[in-house]
Motif scaffolding. Structure first.
Motif, PDB file in Angstrom:
ATOM      1  N   UNK A 146       0.805  -1.230   0.000  1.00 55.65           N
ATOM      2  CA  UNK A 146       0.000   0.000   0.000  1.00 55.65           C
ATOM      3  C   UNK A 146       0.836   1.276   0.000  1.00 55.65           C
ATOM      4  N   UNK A 147       1.982   1.261   0.708  1.00 59.09           N
ATOM      5  CA  UNK A 147       2.845   2.456   0.739  1.00 59.09           C
ATOM      6  C   UNK A 147       3.424   2.733  -0.648  1.00 59.09           C
ATOM      7  N   UNK A 148       3.837   1.658  -1.344  1.00 63.81           N
ATOM      8  CA  UNK A 148       4.398   1.824  -2.678  1.00 63.81           C
ATOM      9  C   UNK A 148       3.331   2.293  -3.671  1.00 63.81           C
ATOM     10  N   UNK A 149       2.119   1.776  -3.524  1.00 59.88           N
ATOM     11  CA  UNK A 149       1.047   2.205  -4.414  1.00 59.88           C
ATOM     12  C   UNK A 149       0.678   3.669  -4.170  1.00 59.88           C
ATOM     13  N   UNK A 452      -3.516   4.769   1.314  1.00 62.05           N
ATOM     14  CA  UNK A 452      -2.974   5.539   2.434  1.00 62.05           C
ATOM     15  C   UNK A 452      -3.533   5.016   3.745  1.00 62.05           C
ATOM     16  N   UNK A 453      -4.838   4.751   3.773  1.00 65.82           N
ATOM     17  CA  UNK A 453      -5.458   4.211   4.981  1.00 65.82           C
ATOM     18  C   UNK A 453      -4.888   2.856   5.373  1.00 65.82           C
ATOM     19  N   UNK A 454      -4.715   1.957   4.381  1.00 65.67           N
ATOM     20  CA  UNK A 454      -4.159   0.630   4.668  1.00 65.67           C
ATOM     21  C   UNK A 454      -2.727   0.724   5.188  1.00 65.67           C
ATOM     22  N   UNK A 455      -1.937   1.622   4.586  1.00 65.00           N
ATOM     23  CA  UNK A 455      -0.549   1.780   5.021  1.00 65.00           C
ATOM     24  C   UNK A 455      -0.486   2.261   6.466  1.00 65.00           C
ATOM     25  N   UNK A 456      -1.327   3.206   6.834  1.00 61.91           N
ATOM     26  CA  UNK A 456      -1.319   3.735   8.201  1.00 61.91           C
ATOM     27  C   UNK A 456      -1.825   2.705   9.206  1.00 61.91           C
ATOM     28  N   UNK A 457      -2.776   1.874   8.784  1.00 59.17           N
ATOM     29  CA  UNK A 457      -3.252   0.799   9.669  1.00 59.17           C
ATOM     30  C   UNK A 457      -2.132  -0.199   9.936  1.00 59.17           C
ATOM     31  N   UNK A 460       0.411   1.187  12.340  1.00 57.64           N
ATOM     32  CA  UNK A 460      -0.139   1.673  13.610  1.00 57.64           C
ATOM     33  C   UNK A 460      -0.113   3.199  13.680  1.00 57.64           C
ATOM     34  N   UNK A 461      -0.395   3.822  12.545  1.00 59.59           N
ATOM     35  CA  UNK A 461      -0.494   5.274  12.513  1.00 59.59           C
ATOM     36  C   UNK A 461       0.792   6.003  12.232  1.00 59.59           C
ATOM     37  N   UNK A 462       1.890   5.286  11.975  1.00 59.40           N
ATOM     38  CA  UNK A 462       3.177   5.938  11.727  1.00 59.40           C
ATOM     39  C   UNK A 462       3.309   6.304  10.249  1.00 59.40           C
ATOM     40  N   UNK A 463       3.539   7.583   9.968  1.00 56.72           N
ATOM     41  CA  UNK A 463       3.656   8.051   8.576  1.00 56.72           C
ATOM     42  C   UNK A 463       4.954   7.601   7.928  1.00 56.72           C
ATOM     43  N   UNK A 464       5.914   7.140   8.733  1.00 52.05           N
ATOM     44  CA  UNK A 464       7.223   6.754   8.186  1.00 52.05           C
ATOM     45  C   UNK A 464       7.118   5.560   7.240  1.00 52.05           C
ATOM     46  N   UNK A 465       6.007   4.809   7.308  1.00 51.63           N
ATOM     47  CA  UNK A 465       5.852   3.649   6.417  1.00 51.63           C
ATOM     48  C   UNK A 465       5.800   4.090   4.954  1.00 51.63           C
ATOM     49  N   UNK A 472       9.739   2.425  -2.269  1.00 52.68           N
ATOM     50  CA  UNK A 472       8.915   3.615  -2.014  1.00 52.68           C
ATOM     51  C   UNK A 472       9.747   4.887  -2.146  1.00 52.68           C
ATOM     52  N   UNK A 473      10.963   4.860  -1.591  1.00 49.74           N
ATOM     53  CA  UNK A 473      11.858   6.028  -1.688  1.00 49.74           C
ATOM     54  C   UNK A 473      12.162   6.334  -3.148  1.00 49.74           C
TER      55      UNK A 473
END
Length: 508
Positions: A146-149, A452-457, A460-465, A472-473
């Protein structure tokens, strides 16, 4: 061998009489649309979407029809460029430079014939590249989380400047409008109503087919009425075909170079057919140097941009099919069609909907042959279309749009909504706010929000994911470059294109 097996299955889908009929119809209609200055492939596909729903076409047939329209419109754009010195769409601008001088010298028939051959070569090279590259990219995309997408969707928005070529701020405004429209309806995760204002029809959100047909087709009709009402153009004399076999063979290296460069430009999100056309023409001019008479009716000056823009049109399908990210305005409309058919473009599409993917790719190969066979003998018919008064064309286009939309939901509310989008699109275009970012925001907004929602879940709410993996970088870095480069390279490209047009002896 696996790819060859899938391609054979695609031919089994595309070669059914039913699908062949719609491929031929799409190629013919696409060429008609392409030769009318100003319409272009994106509008052509948008106009035909309601027809696909009206006829109740299966998904593979609907996509074959629309991709045939897309390819046909790319072919058709050259006709008005050569005969009227008016590009059918932006990628056909470079064809004017040598196509119109050839017509003035009495070689219009030769220019039209060789441009059809070059379009065929470019489309064929681009489709072969699509066959080779798409499966590899699809397998790579299976590693995305999810973060990469989310980063990938950000990349899509970052490269919008390259697709539209407009003012950066206006592009951002347009994308924001699209994302805002995508949030209308009931939030799936919370059940909260967003921007519905108590209107029952808005609870399920805004149908992007309404938005696309309204923004593209209806707004184009309004512009058509404003700028082209009146009689048809003067009859154009095409002349006799005098193209020799030696001349045709001499252009083969140009066709190959243009097709390959165009395909590369098409694969790059935000580059598109305009860049493919320009770099193909520019490279050919540099390769030939003093041996060529570019701007004075050099036959290779017609071949290079036509091979380039048709190679790019196939290349733009690669990111759309494999990543769900459109590479051009027209592929954004095709993306909307796939989503409306409950098909999710991306890497899983190559396994879950292989018949559609490979059927479309096989249809592109077949369609290019059809277009070559159509464009040479029927060029006289397409030329006559340029002299038909708009009063006869407008009612047909309007009828297709309205009947098609009404057949989807049988709701008069949708018709009013479509007209509202059309009027809004008209005024947005008057303000030079591009429409493609609105469509892209409407299409990708929900998936971007969901990932974005799946990545944060997961974090555990950390934006660093969102930048927690090297992939992703890398996507964030490419997105940053994609945001900056179009506004550095784009103005330079347009200045050079305008300079080339002014240097042409017939630019006036």
């Amino acid at each position: 061998m696996e790819t060859l097996g899938f391609l054979m299955e695609g031919f089994a889908v595309a070669l059914t009489p039913y699908n062949l009929m719609f491929a031929l119809f799409g190629a013919f209609v696409g060429t008609l649309i392409g030769c009318l200055p100003g319409l272009g492939p994106a509008n052509g596909v948008a106009i035909l979407i309601p027809l696909a729903f009206t006829l109740g076409l299966p998904p593979e047939t609907a996509m074959i029809l629309l991709t045939a329209v897309y390819a046909g419109a790319m072919y058709g754009g050259r006709i008005s460029s050569i005969l009227l010195n008016i590009p059918g769409d932006e990628p056909a601008m470079m064809t004017c430079l040598d196509g119109y001088p050839m017509a003035q010298k009495g070689r219009a028939a030769d220019a039209l014939a060789i441009s059809a051959v070059a379009s065929f070569a470019g489309g064929l090279i681009g489709t072969i590249g699509l066959i080779m590259l798409a499966p590899i990219l699809a397998k790579f995309a299976l590693t995305f989380g999810p973060a990469e997408y989310f980063a990938l969707f950000l990349l899509a928005f970052a490269t919008l400047g390259g697709i539209t070529g407009k003012n950066p701020m206006k592009t951002v405004i347009a994308a924001t409008i699209g994302i805002m429209i995508s949030t209308v309806g009931i939030d799936i995760s919370t059940g909260t109503q967003r921007y519905t204002f108590g209107v029952l029809e808005l609870y399920e959100g805004i149908d992007f087919i309404l938005a696309i047909v309204g923004l593209f087709a209806i707004s184009e009709l309004l512009f058509f009425v404003e700028s082209r009402v009146g009689g048809g153009r003067e009859k154009i004399n095409v002349g006799k075909l005098t193209l020799s076999f030696k001349e045709l063979v001499s252009t083969i290296p140009t066709q190959l170079r243009g097709g390959v460069l165009g395909f590369i430009a098409g694969v790059l999100p935000g580059a598109g057919a305009s860049l493919g056309s320009f770099i193909s023409y520019t490279l050919e001019k540099q390769v030939l140097g003093k041996k060529g008479k570019f701007g004075e009716g050099d036959i290779r000056g017609v071949v290079a941009p036509e091979a380039g823009n048709n190679g790019a049109s196939s290349g733009a399908l690669v990111p759309m099919l494999t990543l769900g990210v459109p590479g051009s305005g027209t592929t954004a409309v095709l993306l909307a069609m796939l989503i409306s058919l409950n098909i999710t473009p991306g890497p899983l599409m190559f396994t879950q909907n292989a018949d559609i993917v490979w059927g479309v790719i096989a249809a592109l190969l077949i369609g290019n042959v059809m277009l070559l066979l159509l464009n040479i003998p029927l060029v006289g018919f397409f030329v006559k279309l340029l002299s038909v008064p708009p009063m006869y064309l407008l009612p047909i286009v309007t009828m297709v749009a309205f009947v098609g939309i009404y057949s989807i939901s049988h709701s008069t509310f949708d018709l009013y909504f479509m007209v509202a989008f059309g009027v809004a699109g008209y005024f947005l275009r008057k303000l030079e706010i591009p429409l493609v970012p609105i469509i892209l925001g409407l299409l990708l907004g929900p998936e971007m929000e969901k990932n974005l929602g799946h990545a944060l879940i997961l974090s555990d709410g950390s934006w660093s994911i969102l930048w927690g993996s090297s992939l992703a970088v890398g996507l964030w870095v490419v997105a940053g470059l994609g945001l900056i480069l179009p506004y550095v390279v784009g103005p330079l490209l347009r200045r050079r294109m305008n300079a080339a047009m002014k240097e042409s002896p017939v630019s006036d």
